[in-house]
Design an enzyme around this catalytic site. Structure first.
Site, PDB file in Angstrom:
ATOM      1  N   ASN A   1     -59.999 -28.846   3.037  1.00  0.00           N
ATOM      2  CA  ASN A   1     -61.333 -28.256   2.929  1.00  0.00           C
ATOM      3  C   ASN A   1     -61.525 -27.686   1.529  1.00  0.00           C
ATOM      4  O   ASN A   1     -60.638 -27.775   0.694  1.00  0.00           O
ATOM      5  CB  ASN A   1     -61.517 -27.179   4.006  1.00  0.00           C
TER       6      ASN A   1
ATOM      7  N   ASP B   1     -58.460 -27.155  11.529  1.00  0.00           N
ATOM      8  CA  ASP B   1     -58.370 -27.010  12.980  1.00  0.00           C
ATOM      9  C   ASP B   1     -57.710 -28.212  13.648  1.00  0.00           C
ATOM     10  O   ASP B   1     -57.242 -28.123  14.774  1.00  0.00           O
ATOM     11  CB  ASP B   1     -59.777 -26.812  13.567  1.00  0.00           C
TER      12      ASP B   1
ATOM     13  N   LYS C   1     -48.544 -46.211   4.131  1.00  0.00           N
ATOM     14  CA  LYS C   1     -49.973 -46.100   3.864  1.00  0.00           C
ATOM     15  C   LYS C   1     -50.788 -46.933   4.860  1.00  0.00           C
ATOM     16  O   LYS C   1     -50.395 -48.067   5.176  1.00  0.00           O
ATOM     17  CB  LYS C   1     -50.222 -46.593   2.428  1.00  0.00           C
TER      18      LYS C   1
ATOM     19  N   PHE D   1     -61.213 -13.790   8.848  1.00  0.00           N
ATOM     20  CA  PHE D   1     -62.406 -14.176   8.108  1.00  0.00           C
ATOM     21  C   PHE D   1     -63.233 -15.097   8.995  1.00  0.00           C
ATOM     22  O   PHE D   1     -62.687 -15.794   9.852  1.00  0.00           O
ATOM     23  CB  PHE D   1     -62.026 -14.907   6.807  1.00  0.00           C
TER      24      PHE D   1
ATOM     25  N   LYS E   1     -65.907 -14.077  17.234  1.00  0.00           N
ATOM     26  CA  LYS E   1     -64.548 -14.355  16.742  1.00  0.00           C
ATOM     27  C   LYS E   1     -63.675 -13.109  16.837  1.00  0.00           C
ATOM     28  O   LYS E   1     -62.522 -13.164  17.242  1.00  0.00           O
ATOM     29  CB  LYS E   1     -64.630 -14.817  15.272  1.00  0.00           C
TER      30      LYS E   1
ATOM     31  N   LYS F   1     -60.433 -13.140  19.227  1.00  0.00           N
ATOM     32  CA  LYS F   1     -59.114 -13.169  18.582  1.00  0.00           C
ATOM     33  C   LYS F   1     -58.476 -11.784  18.490  1.00  0.00           C
ATOM     34  O   LYS F   1     -57.454 -11.623  17.836  1.00  0.00           O
ATOM     35  CB  LYS F   1     -59.232 -13.821  17.201  1.00  0.00           C
TER      36      LYS F   1
HETATM   37  N1  CTP Z   1     -57.783 -19.523  11.617  1.00  0.00           N
HETATM   38  C1  CTP Z   1     -56.456 -19.627  11.981  1.00  0.00           C
HETATM   39  N2  CTP Z   1     -55.980 -20.785  12.502  1.00  0.00           N
HETATM   40  C2  CTP Z   1     -56.809 -21.839  12.708  1.00  0.00           C
HETATM   41  C3  CTP Z   1     -58.166 -21.739  12.347  1.00  0.00           C
HETATM   42  C4  CTP Z   1     -58.613 -20.562  11.794  1.00  0.00           C
HETATM   43  O1  CTP Z   1     -55.710 -18.664  11.805  1.00  0.00           O
HETATM   44  N3  CTP Z   1     -56.317 -22.948  13.237  1.00  0.00           N
HETATM   45  C5  CTP Z   1     -58.276 -18.246  11.070  1.00  0.00           C
HETATM   46  C6  CTP Z   1     -58.758 -18.285   9.635  1.00  0.00           C
HETATM   47  O2  CTP Z   1     -57.716 -17.958   8.734  1.00  0.00           O
HETATM   48  C7  CTP Z   1     -59.851 -17.227   9.621  1.00  0.00           C
HETATM   49  C8  CTP Z   1     -60.389 -17.275  11.040  1.00  0.00           C
HETATM   50  O3  CTP Z   1     -59.399 -17.911  11.818  1.00  0.00           O
HETATM   51  O4  CTP Z   1     -59.336 -15.942   9.409  1.00  0.00           O
HETATM   52  C9  CTP Z   1     -61.694 -17.969  11.237  1.00  0.00           C
HETATM   53  O5  CTP Z   1     -61.674 -19.245  10.746  1.00  0.00           O
HETATM   54  P1  CTP Z   1     -62.949 -20.187  10.909  1.00  0.00           P
HETATM   55  O6  CTP Z   1     -62.608 -21.538  10.374  1.00  0.00           O
HETATM   56  O7  CTP Z   1     -64.166 -19.510  10.372  1.00  0.00           O
HETATM   57  O8  CTP Z   1     -63.179 -20.207  12.449  1.00  0.00           O
HETATM   58  P2  CTP Z   1     -62.486 -20.911  13.669  1.00  0.00           P
HETATM   59  O9  CTP Z   1     -61.562 -19.941  14.297  1.00  0.00           O
HETATM   60  O10 CTP Z   1     -61.918 -22.223  13.278  1.00  0.00           O
HETATM   61  O11 CTP Z   1     -63.713 -21.053  14.666  1.00  0.00           O
HETATM   62  P3  CTP Z   1     -64.954 -22.030  14.664  1.00  0.00           P
HETATM   63  O12 CTP Z   1     -64.394 -23.400  14.586  1.00  0.00           O
HETATM   64  O13 CTP Z   1     -65.594 -21.677  15.947  1.00  0.00           O
HETATM   65  O14 CTP Z   1     -65.827 -21.651  13.489  1.00  0.00           O
END
Ligand code: CTP
Length: 418
Positions: free
Chosen positions: A218, A287, A297, A333, A347, A351
């Protein structure tokens, strides 16, 4: 509001800084230091020794600082005040750059025979020496002995860098970078209010491999997490940084753990979480990861117009931490593109966080890759604080202030159980 917050966290703004310039070739670099300090809002007064004027003219420093340059011992300022006393009374910090072996020796020996050395003797504010000299001079027992003596008396030093020297030698003796000097000056002004805390920060993106040459990732630059690391360390905390791949220079003085994938980050975090008092998850964790583990490859097949990649869910590290955090502090975050506050609050609850830092990643000039950020910090009690667009370091200060308030509340409650 913006102005007030900035004033509070920009350590050099409105400070009276005296820059003492002595006679070394690095004096030319100090012109740029003066320009940067003035740009950061400091009121800079330059004091030069006679030898310094052989390298750079007072006019250069006067133009860059906007203030008259002092070099004469018996120059009188406005009124009848003695110059060196008036100037040292007004100062918040004194920095001597470059500091030659001569000025170091003079101060260590109690000699005050020109404006600069007299002023150093007369001041009670912090004095930072930035030595720059030939390697053999730097290594000499006499210079090192003088430095030890000055350190014992509370004077601050930055070690010189190693590299090519103007005298033709190679070795230790180069004036350190201007960033390092400014960092140290800001550090001297910072209140060490996080001493005793052990803070883990995750930062940057994770990468998930599709095959040995391709990956999913990302746009996170890691700058917000790195700013938190820098400010937490500067405020006296012991800091662990768990970082995904970024181009940012690694911070010094903290434990740095390098990871690539979400699983690696999860393991690094879970191994270390028990010894931390605060955990801040600023990383942008992928995620999903590829279901297949490919050792070769992925090749195009003739006539193939579409490829379907099967993905598995990655562990949600923050959620896992929320289950074990107990009375320690957990900050997450929330990068959102819509319904910022509502999504962030969800969130926080889901969490089990103490604080969530929400930012709208669709806004121009903040977030991904930018040096600035604009966030809303939401607490578990439903309080929300909007932080206007500021540098990421300033935002880091505000986040850490909020963390401090949570620490205070949680510990007070714990101590008051009876
Ligand atoms: N985070 C994490 N592990 C993951 C995804 C996210 O620890 N697999 C943590 C990030 O470091 C951040 C928070 O979760 O502190 C939120 O991340 P974000 O990408 O905004 O949200 P998601 O939890 O992925 O939720 P959504 O997909 O609903 O936006």
């Amino acid at each position: 509001m913006n102005e007030a917050v900035t004033k509070q966290y920009t350590m050099l703004r409105d400070k009276q800084i005296i820059v003492g310039v002595t006679g070394g070739i690095a004096a030319y670099k100090v012109a740029e230091l003066v320009r940067i300090l003035a740009k950061k809002g400091a009121n800079v007064h330059v004091v030069m020794t006679k030898n310094a004027m052989e390298f750079v003219t007072p006019l250069t420093f006067q133009t860059l600082s906007g203030n008259p340059v002092t070099h004469e011992m018996f120059e009188l300022l406005a009124g009848s005040k003695i110059g060196h006393i008036a100037l040292s009374d007004l100062a918040d910090q004194l920095v001597i750059a470059p500091a030659t072996a001569n000025i170091i020796g003079k101060i260590a020996g109690g000699i005050a025979d020109d404006f600069l050395s007299t002023m150093v003797m007369a001041t009670r504010v912090p004095v930072l020496f930035v030595p720059a000299m030939n390697t053999k001079m730097w290594e000499s027992g006499i210079v090192q002995g003088n430095i030890d003596r000055l350190r014992e008396n509370g004077y601050e030093f930055i070690e010189p860098d190693t590299g090519d020297l103007a005298c033709g030698w190679e070795g230790k003796g180069r004036m350190p970078s201007l960033e390092e000097i400014i960092e140290k000056m800001e550090d001297i002004f910072t209140v060490k209010d996080l001493v005793g805390e052990r803070i883990m920060v995750t930062a940057g993106p994770t990468q998930e491999f599709i095959d040995p040459v391709r990956c999913m990732t990302n746009r996170s630059s890691g700058k917000m997490g790195y700013a938190l690391v820098k400010i937490a360390h500067r405020r006296g905390a012991e800091v662990i940084l768990v970082t995904g791949r970024t181009d940012l220079p690694r911070p010094s003085g903290v434990e740095v753990v390098e990871v690539v994938t979400a699983n690696e980050m999860r393991n690094a975090v879970m191994e270390r979480q028990a010894k931390c008092t605060v955990i801040i998850k600023a990383a942008a964790v992928a995620d999903f990861r590829s279901k297949a583990l490919r050792y070769h490859k992925l090749k195009k097949k003739p006539g193939e117009e579409e490829v379907v990649l099967e993905l598995d869910r990655n562990p949600d590290i923050l959620q896992e931490l929320g289950r074990v955090i107990e009375d320690r502090i957990l900050v997450g975050f929330a990068a959102e593109t819509e319904n910022l506050i509502q999504n962030a609050q969800d969130k926080l609850k889901r969490k089990n966080l103490d604080l969530v830092v929400a930012n709208d990643v669709t806004k121009q000039g903040i977030g991904f890759g930018s040096d600035d950020n604009e966030v809303t910090i939401i607490s578990a009690h439903g309080r929300a604080k909007h932080v206007p667009k500021l540098s990421k370091e300033e935002v880091a200060h505000v986040i850490l202030d909020a963390v401090k308030r949570v620490i205070k509340k949680k510990r007070k409650y714990k101590d008051d159980w009876y």
